[in-house]
Design a protein around this motif. Sequence first.
Motif, PDB file in Angstrom:
ATOM      1  N   ALA A 216      53.510  83.075  25.432  1.00 36.41           N
ATOM      2  CA  ALA A 216      53.121  83.864  26.611  1.00 36.41           C
ATOM      3  C   ALA A 216      52.280  85.076  26.208  1.00 36.41           C
ATOM      4  N   THR A 217      52.704  85.760  25.166  1.00 40.72           N
ATOM      5  CA  THR A 217      51.987  86.965  24.715  1.00 40.72           C
ATOM      6  C   THR A 217      50.646  86.584  24.101  1.00 40.72           C
ATOM      7  N   GLN A 218      50.625  85.447  23.425  1.00 38.96           N
ATOM      8  CA  GLN A 218      49.352  84.964  22.880  1.00 38.96           C
ATOM      9  C   GLN A 218      48.339  84.782  24.006  1.00 38.96           C
ATOM     10  N   GLY A 219      48.794  84.195  25.120  1.00 40.93           N
ATOM     11  CA  GLY A 219      47.895  83.976  26.270  1.00 40.93           C
ATOM     12  C   GLY A 219      47.356  85.291  26.822  1.00 40.93           C
TER      13      GLY A 219
ATOM     14  N   ALA B 109      38.670  99.692  16.905  1.00 44.58           N
ATOM     15  CA  ALA B 109      39.775  99.917  17.848  1.00 44.58           C
ATOM     16  C   ALA B 109      40.729  98.728  17.747  1.00 44.58           C
ATOM     17  N   VAL B 110      42.005  98.978  18.030  1.00 49.13           N
ATOM     18  CA  VAL B 110      43.020  97.918  17.900  1.00 49.13           C
ATOM     19  C   VAL B 110      43.883  97.878  19.161  1.00 49.13           C
ATOM     20  N   VAL B 111      44.075  96.672  19.677  1.00 47.25           N
ATOM     21  CA  VAL B 111      45.027  96.444  20.771  1.00 47.25           C
ATOM     22  C   VAL B 111      46.167  95.634  20.145  1.00 47.25           C
ATOM     23  N   LEU B 112      47.383  96.182  20.199  1.00 46.97           N
ATOM     24  CA  LEU B 112      48.527  95.547  19.526  1.00 46.97           C
ATOM     25  C   LEU B 112      49.592  95.217  20.560  1.00 46.97           C
ATOM     26  N   GLY B 113      49.981  93.947  20.608  1.00 42.78           N
ATOM     27  CA  GLY B 113      50.957  93.539  21.615  1.00 42.78           C
ATOM     28  C   GLY B 113      52.021  92.623  21.063  1.00 42.78           C
ATOM     29  N   SER B 114      53.142  92.598  21.743  1.00 41.43           N
ATOM     30  CA  SER B 114      54.262  91.747  21.315  1.00 41.43           C
ATOM     31  C   SER B 114      55.089  91.339  22.523  1.00 41.43           C
ATOM     32  N   ALA B 115      55.714  90.191  22.391  1.00 39.02           N
ATOM     33  CA  ALA B 115      56.763  89.830  23.350  1.00 39.02           C
ATOM     34  C   ALA B 115      57.923  90.797  23.161  1.00 39.02           C
ATOM     35  N   ALA B 116      58.651  91.079  24.245  1.00 38.70           N
ATOM     36  CA  ALA B 116      59.845  91.928  24.156  1.00 38.70           C
ATOM     37  C   ALA B 116      61.079  91.026  24.135  1.00 38.70           C
ATOM     38  N   TYR B 117      61.941  91.263  23.145  1.00 34.31           N
ATOM     39  CA  TYR B 117      63.213  90.552  23.074  1.00 34.31           C
ATOM     40  C   TYR B 117      64.292  91.596  22.809  1.00 34.31           C
ATOM     41  N   ALA B 118      65.332  91.566  23.653  1.00 33.28           N
ATOM     42  CA  ALA B 118      66.430  92.531  23.524  1.00 33.28           C
ATOM     43  C   ALA B 118      65.901  93.962  23.428  1.00 33.28           C
ATOM     44  N   LEU B 119      64.989  94.297  24.340  1.00 34.41           N
ATOM     45  CA  LEU B 119      64.448  95.655  24.500  1.00 34.41           C
ATOM     46  C   LEU B 119      63.544  96.117  23.361  1.00 34.41           C
ATOM     47  N   HIS B 120      63.212  95.189  22.467  1.00 32.39           N
ATOM     48  CA  HIS B 120      62.354  95.576  21.347  1.00 32.39           C
ATOM     49  C   HIS B 120      61.164  94.637  21.207  1.00 32.39           C
TER      50      HIS B 120
ATOM     51  N   ALA C 196      53.198  94.941  25.899  1.00 33.81           N
ATOM     52  CA  ALA C 196      54.350  94.051  25.710  1.00 33.81           C
ATOM     53  C   ALA C 196      54.340  93.029  26.830  1.00 33.81           C
ATOM     54  N   SER C 197      54.856  91.830  26.524  1.00 32.72           N
ATOM     55  CA  SER C 197      55.081  90.873  27.612  1.00 32.72           C
ATOM     56  C   SER C 197      56.573  90.663  27.677  1.00 32.72           C
ATOM     57  N   GLY C 198      57.147  90.821  28.850  1.00 35.66           N
ATOM     58  CA  GLY C 198      58.596  90.778  28.897  1.00 35.66           C
ATOM     59  C   GLY C 198      59.194  90.369  30.209  1.00 35.66           C
ATOM     60  N   PRO C 199      59.242  91.285  31.179  1.00 34.70           N
ATOM     61  CA  PRO C 199      60.091  91.012  32.340  1.00 34.70           C
ATOM     62  C   PRO C 199      59.771  89.673  32.998  1.00 34.70           C
TER      63      PRO C 199
ATOM     64  N   SER D 290      61.549  98.070  31.362  1.00 37.92           N
ATOM     65  CA  SER D 290      61.448  97.036  30.323  1.00 37.92           C
ATOM     66  C   SER D 290      60.640  97.493  29.122  1.00 37.92           C
ATOM     67  N   GLU D 291      60.191  98.746  29.148  1.00 37.94           N
ATOM     68  CA  GLU D 291      59.362  99.215  28.023  1.00 37.94           C
ATOM     69  C   GLU D 291      60.109  99.061  26.712  1.00 37.94           C
ATOM     70  N   PRO D 292      59.511  98.376  25.732  1.00 34.30           N
ATOM     71  CA  PRO D 292      60.207  98.273  24.449  1.00 34.30           C
ATOM     72  C   PRO D 292      60.286  99.643  23.794  1.00 34.30           C
ATOM     73  N   ARG D 293      61.342  99.868  23.025  1.00 34.86           N
ATOM     74  CA  ARG D 293      61.577 101.166  22.378  1.00 34.86           C
ATOM     75  C   ARG D 293      60.388 101.611  21.515  1.00 34.86           C
TER      76      ARG D 293
END
Length: 178
Positions: free
Chosen positions: A13-16, A48-59, A84-87, A104-107
């Motif tokens: 999902a986050t890759q997409g 410039a860098v855009v950095l993203g991740s799936a969120a799992y257990a709030l992280h 982040a991709s999460g909710p 849902s913001e990761p820490r």
Amino acid sequence: MNVLIAYASKHGATQGIAERIGSTLTAEGFPVTVRPVEEVDDVTHYDAVVLGSAAYALHWMHAATAFAKRHHRDLAERPVWLFASGPLGEDTVDKEGRDVRESSEPREFDKFADELNVRGDHVFFGKWDPESEPVGLMEKIMEHLPGNPRGSLPAGDFRDWDEVEAWAHGIAEELRAG
Ligand SMILES: Cc1cc2nc3c(=O)[nH]c(=O)nc-3n(C[C@H](O)[C@H](O)[C@H](O)COP(=O)(O)O)c2cc1C
């Protein structure tokens, strides 16, 4: 102005989302590279860098946090955007009346806001297929827990592509402004 979109994703999902941010910035005229964090050895080729991740257990996923730590000094010298991709689900407000994207913001958003030159961050709704193969120990264990928590998460693709593109257009505007 070369832009790196680096992402960590377990189920795609986050890759997409990363790819859609990439194609939007490409259409805006920026040279863009979209890569999983594990495949990026050096960020100094990018402005410039855009950095993203799936969120799992709030992280964020460990790979994304490890990437940010590994390249800490070089990231601190360039503009960075985090996502982040999460909710999951259709509700944008939780039971306490808070915006689900905020709750849902990761820490890691707060942590890196202090440490890096973060120009913006965003939580996008995610995607979940309960029939997907479990990835990693946590999901394998969850499959065997009573009530099968994997199966009780809202199933579906809740990614909002207009929202993703609007965020990417905002990045383009800021990059052009310098
Ligand atoms: C075990 C599990 C835990 C999750 N925990 C969170 C969480 O704490 N916060 C959140 O916003 N989403 C959570 N999610 C939803 C995922 O972040 C969402 O499905 C995401 O889009 C998956 O991205 P990926 O396909 O790139 O791995 C969780 C999903 C699973 C299966």
